[in-house]
Motif scaffolding. Sequence first.
Motif, PDB file in Angstrom:
ATOM      1  N   ARG A  35       0.840  -1.195   0.000  1.00 41.26           N
ATOM      2  CA  ARG A  35       0.000   0.000   0.000  1.00 41.26           C
ATOM      3  C   ARG A  35       0.873   1.243   0.000  1.00 41.26           C
ATOM      4  O   ARG A  35       1.884   1.316   0.697  1.00 41.26           O
ATOM      5  N   ALA A  37       1.873   5.043   0.816  1.00 43.55           N
ATOM      6  CA  ALA A  37       1.681   5.924   1.960  1.00 43.55           C
ATOM      7  C   ALA A  37       0.714   7.030   1.574  1.00 43.55           C
ATOM      8  O   ALA A  37       0.562   7.383   0.402  1.00 43.55           O
ATOM      9  N   GLU A  38       0.043   7.574   2.551  1.00 39.06           N
ATOM     10  CA  GLU A  38      -0.874   8.670   2.291  1.00 39.06           C
ATOM     11  C   GLU A  38      -0.082   9.845   1.729  1.00 39.06           C
ATOM     12  O   GLU A  38       0.968  10.210   2.264  1.00 39.06           O
ATOM     13  N   PRO A  39      -0.570  10.448   0.638  1.00 38.51           N
ATOM     14  CA  PRO A  39       0.168  11.570   0.051  1.00 38.51           C
ATOM     15  C   PRO A  39       0.156  12.778   0.985  1.00 38.51           C
ATOM     16  O   PRO A  39      -0.859  13.092   1.597  1.00 38.51           O
ATOM     17  N   THR A  40       1.280  13.390   1.116  1.00 41.41           N
ATOM     18  CA  THR A  40       1.364  14.607   1.916  1.00 41.41           C
ATOM     19  C   THR A  40       1.536  15.780   0.973  1.00 41.41           C
ATOM     20  O   THR A  40       2.288  15.716   0.005  1.00 41.41           O
ATOM     21  N   GLN A  41       0.827  16.855   1.251  1.00 40.50           N
ATOM     22  CA  GLN A  41       0.852  18.004   0.367  1.00 40.50           C
ATOM     23  C   GLN A  41       1.738  19.081   0.996  1.00 40.50           C
ATOM     24  O   GLN A  41       1.557  19.478   2.144  1.00 40.50           O
TER      25      GLN A  41
END
Length: 62
Positions: A35, A37-41
């Motif tokens: 999976r 990783a959650e995208p960081t903006q």
Amino acid sequence: MLERPSTTERYTRGLAAAVIAVAALVLAANAGPARAAEPTQVQGQHAVHAMGPAAGSGSQRS
């Protein structure tokens, strides 16, 4: 000189190798991708949307 293995031994080894190969392929096929990783903006940068590079460039055709 080495003794030649019997036909039964050769077929048994071949069958065992085939079973192990099939099991390895089945396990590899069931292993899904990791999976993401959650995208960081980052502030000041916008996320790229799935619409493609022409989205928002003002070059829309009618």
